[in-house]
Design a protein around this motif. Sequence first.
Motif, mmCIF file in Angstrom:
data_model
loop_
_atom_site.group_PDB
_atom_site.id
_atom_site.type_symbol
_atom_site.label_atom_id
_atom_site.label_comp_id
_atom_site.label_asym_id
_atom_site.label_seq_id
_atom_site.Cartn_x
_atom_site.Cartn_y
_atom_site.Cartn_z
ATOM 1 N N TYR A 70 10.888 36.515 -4.507
ATOM 2 C CA TYR A 70 10.271 35.241 -4.229
ATOM 3 C C TYR A 70 11.155 34.318 -4.612
ATOM 4 N N THR A 71 12.039 34.409 -5.750
ATOM 5 C CA THR A 71 12.928 33.392 -6.178
ATOM 6 C C THR A 71 13.633 32.917 -5.055
ATOM 7 N N CYS A 72 14.084 33.505 -4.250
ATOM 8 C CA CYS A 72 14.767 33.085 -2.994
ATOM 9 C C CYS A 72 14.169 31.839 -2.371
ATOM 10 N N TYR A 73 12.915 31.912 -2.030
ATOM 11 C CA TYR A 73 12.268 31.040 -1.459
ATOM 12 C C TYR A 73 12.052 30.059 -2.282
ATOM 13 N N VAL A 74 11.655 30.119 -3.771
ATOM 14 C CA VAL A 74 11.266 29.048 -4.566
ATOM 15 C C VAL A 74 12.672 27.950 -4.625
ATOM 16 N N PHE A 75 13.852 28.764 -5.140
ATOM 17 C CA PHE A 75 14.988 28.073 -5.491
ATOM 18 C C PHE A 75 15.506 27.221 -4.225
ATOM 19 N N VAL A 76 15.643 27.626 -3.169
ATOM 20 C CA VAL A 76 15.899 27.238 -1.896
ATOM 21 C C VAL A 76 15.042 25.987 -1.494
ATOM 22 N N THR A 77 13.785 26.016 -1.682
ATOM 23 C CA THR A 77 13.205 24.954 -1.542
ATOM 24 C C THR A 77 13.185 23.745 -2.255
ATOM 25 N N ILE A 78 13.207 23.984 -3.324
ATOM 26 C CA ILE A 78 13.236 23.218 -4.816
ATOM 27 C C ILE A 78 14.876 22.433 -4.401
ATOM 28 N N GLY A 79 15.913 23.323 -4.266
ATOM 29 C CA GLY A 79 17.230 23.053 -3.992
ATOM 30 C C GLY A 79 17.404 21.883 -2.827
ATOM 31 N N LEU A 80 16.672 22.047 -1.714
ATOM 32 C CA LEU A 80 16.562 21.300 -0.758
ATOM 33 C C LEU A 80 15.896 19.781 -0.950
ATOM 34 N N VAL A 81 14.927 20.037 -1.756
ATOM 35 C CA VAL A 81 14.014 18.765 -2.289
ATOM 36 C C VAL A 81 15.354 18.040 -3.176
ATOM 37 N N CYS A 82 15.937 18.720 -4.015
ATOM 38 C CA CYS A 82 16.789 17.775 -4.994
ATOM 39 C C CYS A 82 18.128 17.396 -4.242
ATOM 40 N N VAL A 83 18.673 18.041 -3.243
ATOM 41 C CA VAL A 83 19.604 17.376 -2.530
ATOM 42 C C VAL A 83 19.193 16.435 -1.798
ATOM 43 N N TYR A 84 18.104 16.412 -0.883
ATOM 44 C CA TYR A 84 17.706 15.296 -0.311
ATOM 45 C C TYR A 84 17.391 14.083 -1.261
ATOM 46 N N ASN A 85 16.720 14.074 -2.432
ATOM 47 C CA ASN A 85 16.715 13.018 -3.353
ATOM 48 C C ASN A 85 18.082 12.573 -3.930
ATOM 49 N N ILE A 86 19.128 13.499 -4.171
ATOM 50 C CA ILE A 86 20.146 12.869 -4.610
ATOM 51 C C ILE A 86 20.962 12.334 -3.575
ATOM 52 N N VAL A 87 21.148 12.755 -2.564
ATOM 53 C CA VAL A 87 22.011 12.116 -1.253
ATOM 54 C C VAL A 87 21.303 11.160 -0.700
ATOM 55 N N VAL A 88 19.918 11.071 -0.305
ATOM 56 C CA VAL A 88 19.456 9.988 0.456
ATOM 57 C C VAL A 88 18.852 9.036 -0.359
ATOM 58 N N LYS A 89 17.892 9.396 -1.420
ATOM 59 C CA LYS A 89 17.233 8.523 -2.211
ATOM 60 C C LYS A 89 18.055 7.939 -3.376
ATOM 61 N N LYS A 90 19.233 8.549 -3.759
ATOM 62 C CA LYS A 90 20.151 8.333 -4.763
ATOM 63 C C LYS A 90 19.441 8.221 -6.135
ATOM 64 N N GLU A 91 18.755 9.330 -6.190
ATOM 65 C CA GLU A 91 18.270 9.642 -7.425
ATOM 66 C C GLU A 91 18.771 10.557 -8.354
ATOM 67 N N ARG A 92 19.360 10.142 -9.632
ATOM 68 C CA ARG A 92 20.292 10.829 -10.048
ATOM 69 C C ARG A 92 19.618 11.779 -11.157
ATOM 70 N N SER A 93 18.148 11.754 -11.086
ATOM 71 C CA SER A 93 17.346 12.569 -12.056
ATOM 72 C C SER A 93 17.488 14.185 -11.519
ATOM 73 N N TYR A 94 17.729 14.270 -10.133
ATOM 74 C CA TYR A 94 17.733 15.495 -9.747
ATOM 75 C C TYR A 94 18.695 16.281 -10.042
ATOM 76 N N MET A 95 19.893 15.658 -10.536
ATOM 77 C CA MET A 95 21.520 16.451 -10.700
ATOM 78 C C MET A 95 21.039 17.648 -11.522
ATOM 79 N N LEU A 96 20.584 17.290 -12.480
ATOM 80 C CA LEU A 96 20.590 18.496 -13.791
ATOM 81 C C LEU A 96 19.742 19.656 -13.170
ATOM 82 N N PRO A 97 18.492 19.484 -12.519
ATOM 83 C CA PRO A 97 17.768 20.485 -11.909
ATOM 84 C C PRO A 97 18.514 21.533 -11.206
#
Length: 331
Positions: free
Chosen positions: A200-227
């Motif tokens: 199940y971790t494939c689904y969890v980490f891919v989903t959270i990873g997509l959210v992190c990439v969106y927030n880093i690239v589009v929203k410019k939120e650096r707090s998502y880089m570490l996770p």
Amino acid sequence: MIKKIGLFFLCFPLVMFVIETLFFIIGWHVNCFAFIFAFILVIGYILRNTSKNIRLKSICWFVGITLASIFIGANVYDASYDGQWYHSSIIKLMNDGWNPFYHPILQQDEVPYYTNTHIWVSHYAKGMETIEAGIVALTGNLESGKTLNIFLAVSLFCFVFDFIGNFNKLDKGIIRFLVALTTTLNPVLVNQMMTHYIDYTCYVFVTIGLVCVYNIVVKKERSYMLPLLLMGFFVPTIKFNIAFWFVVILLVFIGLLYHTKRIFNKILFKNMAISVVAGFLVGAFNPYITNTVIKHNPVYPLIGEDKIDIMSIVTPQNIEGKCVFYQVNIL
């Protein structure tokens, strides 16, 4: 608060894994100090620059959810086959002092639980089990390792709930909650929640990873880089195919963002590459490096001259003999 809870229950176990990896490197073994150190470090990082009132509330949430998760995990028995077999064997061996970096290959008499268990314990990736062993070292209860699954489910819900706030049509209390809950309650995750299974971790980490990439690239939120970097380091230690899909899907998403919005974050791309490579070389030193040195094959025993066939007994009859494309994409 939701964002902080999500970040905590993702970063806490992953930082715990980093600490345990350092323990292995210096010749030590899994113990409860990794849990304690990670808990303190992540709280300090997430709650830096916050008011005293917010810190107090956040710590109460962190501690409360942690204790509740440990209680649930410890009191629900894992009745799954693989969970009782090699997953729990790895957890118990690590909790008993096994260091897979310096003693990578175990013999049958060292893993007496089932015949040939030592092969899978020695040669399979063991990132999830490493974290679970740290939890077990604290509680003394083998079943409590499943607490990690609850942590990741809580984190997934919080990440999705926070992400939905970017869309006005969905940013309504009940709708936002239901979408986040439905996204979290993936059937595989629900089925494996109270087991030591890791698929199940494939689904969890891919989903959270997509959210992190969106927030880093589009929203410019650096707090998502570490996770995101912690996930990049950890995912190769779970399973090779999970790391493959994590990297491929996130790269495709980064490409889509560039195509549609003409945004490309070079720092994100470079840091992700470094973290994933470090995950394969350091975090997953056992099994990929040890397998390569000893068996001349990083994914032994699944492929190679002396491979062990585990697929024929689990392959549905209606796809036997079909081409690989059909088996992967049609079924």
